[in-house]
Design a protein around this motif. Sequence first.
Motif, PDB file in Angstrom:
ATOM      1  N   ARG A   4      57.712  48.683  33.155  1.00 24.60           N
ATOM      2  CA  ARG A   4      56.946  49.207  34.284  1.00 24.60           C
ATOM      3  C   ARG A   4      55.483  48.820  34.077  1.00 24.60           C
ATOM      4  NH1 ARG A   4      58.661  53.940  36.778  1.00 24.60           N
ATOM      5  NH2 ARG A   4      60.619  53.732  35.643  1.00 24.60           N
ATOM      6  N   PHE A   5      54.809  48.397  35.132  1.00 20.57           N
ATOM      7  CA  PHE A   5      53.401  48.023  34.994  1.00 20.57           C
ATOM      8  C   PHE A   5      52.652  48.279  36.294  1.00 20.57           C
ATOM      9  CE2 PHE A   5      55.458  44.148  36.493  1.00 20.57           C
ATOM     10  CZ  PHE A   5      54.546  43.606  37.395  1.00 20.57           C
ATOM     11  N   ALA A   6      51.348  48.074  36.267  1.00 23.68           N
ATOM     12  CA  ALA A   6      50.496  48.284  37.438  1.00 23.68           C
ATOM     13  C   ALA A   6      49.895  46.956  37.882  1.00 23.68           C
ATOM     14  CB  ALA A   6      49.385  49.281  37.114  1.00 23.68           C
ATOM     15  N   GLN A   7      49.867  46.763  39.192  1.00 18.77           N
ATOM     16  CA  GLN A   7      49.285  45.556  39.806  1.00 18.77           C
ATOM     17  C   GLN A   7      48.565  46.034  41.061  1.00 18.77           C
ATOM     18  OE1 GLN A   7      51.604  42.490  42.119  1.00 18.77           O
ATOM     19  NE2 GLN A   7      51.373  41.256  40.254  1.00 18.77           N
ATOM     20  N   TYR A   8      47.370  46.591  40.898  1.00 18.75           N
ATOM     21  CA  TYR A   8      46.759  47.290  42.028  1.00 18.75           C
ATOM     22  C   TYR A   8      45.484  46.653  42.576  1.00 18.75           C
ATOM     23  CZ  TYR A   8      44.153  49.504  38.139  1.00 18.75           C
ATOM     24  OH  TYR A   8      43.414  49.741  37.011  1.00 18.75           O
ATOM     25  N   GLN A   9      44.856  45.738  41.853  1.00 22.31           N
ATOM     26  CA  GLN A   9      43.642  45.117  42.381  1.00 22.31           C
ATOM     27  C   GLN A   9      43.999  44.003  43.373  1.00 22.31           C
ATOM     28  OE1 GLN A   9      40.086  45.162  39.665  1.00 22.31           O
ATOM     29  NE2 GLN A   9      41.687  44.885  38.113  1.00 22.31           N
ATOM     30  N   SER A  10      42.991  43.388  43.964  1.00 18.45           N
ATOM     31  CA  SER A  10      43.244  42.341  44.945  1.00 18.45           C
ATOM     32  C   SER A  10      43.532  41.004  44.272  1.00 18.45           C
ATOM     33  CB  SER A  10      42.036  42.185  45.873  1.00 18.45           C
ATOM     34  OG  SER A  10      40.961  41.574  45.176  1.00 18.45           O
ATOM     35  N   ASP A  16      39.526  35.392  40.482  1.00 16.41           N
ATOM     36  CA  ASP A  16      38.153  35.268  39.978  1.00 16.41           C
ATOM     37  C   ASP A  16      38.144  35.255  38.452  1.00 16.41           C
ATOM     38  OD1 ASP A  16      36.714  35.019  42.314  1.00 16.41           O
ATOM     39  OD2 ASP A  16      36.377  37.166  42.554  1.00 16.41           O
ATOM     40  N   ALA A  17      39.000  36.103  37.850  1.00 16.51           N
ATOM     41  CA  ALA A  17      39.064  36.171  36.388  1.00 16.51           C
ATOM     42  C   ALA A  17      39.553  34.855  35.798  1.00 16.51           C
ATOM     43  CB  ALA A  17      39.981  37.318  35.952  1.00 16.51           C
ATOM     44  N   PRO A  29      40.733  39.990  49.930  1.00 13.26           N
ATOM     45  CA  PRO A  29      40.160  41.069  49.127  1.00 13.26           C
ATOM     46  C   PRO A  29      40.958  42.372  49.193  1.00 13.26           C
ATOM     47  CG  PRO A  29      39.027  40.961  51.216  1.00 13.26           C
ATOM     48  CD  PRO A  29      40.047  39.847  51.228  1.00 13.26           C
ATOM     49  N   GLU A  30      42.063  42.392  49.936  1.00 13.97           N
ATOM     50  CA  GLU A  30      42.843  43.620  50.094  1.00 13.97           C
ATOM     51  C   GLU A  30      43.549  43.980  48.782  1.00 13.97           C
ATOM     52  OE1 GLU A  30      44.261  46.928  52.135  1.00 13.97           O
ATOM     53  OE2 GLU A  30      42.830  45.411  52.827  1.00 13.97           O
ATOM     54  N   HIS A 119      43.401  46.852  29.121  1.00 14.31           N
ATOM     55  CA  HIS A 119      42.360  46.169  28.364  1.00 14.31           C
ATOM     56  C   HIS A 119      41.188  47.112  28.131  1.00 14.31           C
ATOM     57  CE1 HIS A 119      39.343  43.187  27.200  1.00 14.31           C
ATOM     58  NE2 HIS A 119      40.347  42.338  26.991  1.00 14.31           N
ATOM     59  N   LYS A 120      40.588  47.036  26.952  1.00 13.97           N
ATOM     60  CA  LYS A 120      39.477  47.933  26.602  1.00 13.97           C
ATOM     61  C   LYS A 120      38.333  47.877  27.605  1.00 13.97           C
ATOM     62  CE  LYS A 120      39.956  48.393  21.587  1.00 13.97           C
ATOM     63  NZ  LYS A 120      39.355  48.090  20.263  1.00 13.97           N
ATOM     64  N   THR A 121      38.107  46.710  28.183  1.00  9.89           N
ATOM     65  CA  THR A 121      37.030  46.575  29.154  1.00  9.89           C
ATOM     66  C   THR A 121      37.564  46.497  30.588  1.00  9.89           C
ATOM     67  OG1 THR A 121      37.013  44.164  28.907  1.00  9.89           O
ATOM     68  CG2 THR A 121      35.555  45.422  27.468  1.00  9.89           C
ATOM     69  N   HIS A 122      38.813  46.884  30.766  1.00 13.68           N
ATOM     70  CA  HIS A 122      39.465  46.942  32.087  1.00 13.68           C
ATOM     71  C   HIS A 122      39.546  45.568  32.756  1.00 13.68           C
ATOM     72  CE1 HIS A 122      39.579  51.360  32.043  1.00 13.68           C
ATOM     73  NE2 HIS A 122      38.382  51.285  31.485  1.00 13.68           N
ATOM     74  N   GLU A 123      39.609  44.521  31.965  1.00 15.14           N
ATOM     75  CA  GLU A 123      39.784  43.186  32.531  1.00 15.14           C
ATOM     76  C   GLU A 123      41.213  43.010  33.048  1.00 15.14           C
ATOM     77  OE1 GLU A 123      38.711  40.167  29.730  1.00 15.14           O
ATOM     78  OE2 GLU A 123      36.881  41.214  29.109  1.00 15.14           O
ATOM     79  N   PRO A 124      41.410  42.159  34.069  1.00  9.54           N
ATOM     80  CA  PRO A 124      42.767  41.856  34.521  1.00  9.54           C
ATOM     81  C   PRO A 124      43.587  41.247  33.394  1.00  9.54           C
ATOM     82  CG  PRO A 124      41.162  41.080  36.122  1.00  9.54           C
ATOM     83  CD  PRO A 124      40.394  41.478  34.886  1.00  9.54           C
TER      84      PRO A 124
END
Length: 221
Positions: A4-10, A16-17, A29-30, A119-124
């Motif tokens: 199970r994981f999360a995929q919530y950003q655009s 961009d990363a 951007p949605e 990620h410690k710095t909340h990176e994708p």
Amino acid sequence: MCGRFAQYQSRDVYLDALGAAGSDYVHDPEPIGRYNVAPGTNVLLLSERDDKLKIDPVYWGYGPEWWDKQPLINARGETAASSRMFKPLWNHGRAVVFADGWFEWVKEEERKQPYFIYHKTHEPLFFAAIGKAPYDEPHGHEGFLIVTSASNKGMVDIHDRRPLVLKASAVREWLNGDTTPERAIEIAHNAALPESAFKWHPVSTKVNTPRHQGKELIENI
């Protein structure tokens, strides 16, 4: 393992990363908004076709026609490249799953407590994946699997397996069709983020039910 994981950003945030936003895509951007992605559902998957990055909704699970069990969702990184079942996928179906973190369950006082790992710095995050390509064609339950690696140095208390998370700088080479299977093994070994890159905290047991979604599922309780 990763179940199970999360995929919530655009999509734009993930691209961009990678330094890839705007190259081959329509600006989007949605937010994807999936805080509880479960196996057996279609998941946005990044792959390469015709020398361009492509994003497709692909079934999370792999079970070829002769497979009479539940579709598999993970493949061990240590053996996938040489496995009779997974070698063709490793050679010709390498892909990446965008993610913001994943969930693991730990037995605590007669119950299983879910944890969110990120990620410690909340990176994708970019999970290495393999599957049945090309991904723009439906293949039934012959979709994709997330590649896993052993957990060491502090994370083993959460789970002894974890997704193989690639450094952003290694993603394009991992996906490239000209990258040899042998080189892909080297990438998996040398370009994976170490356990020290991650943090985790306990979250609500609501995440146990796949239909539950929302930001509250990843909040520290």
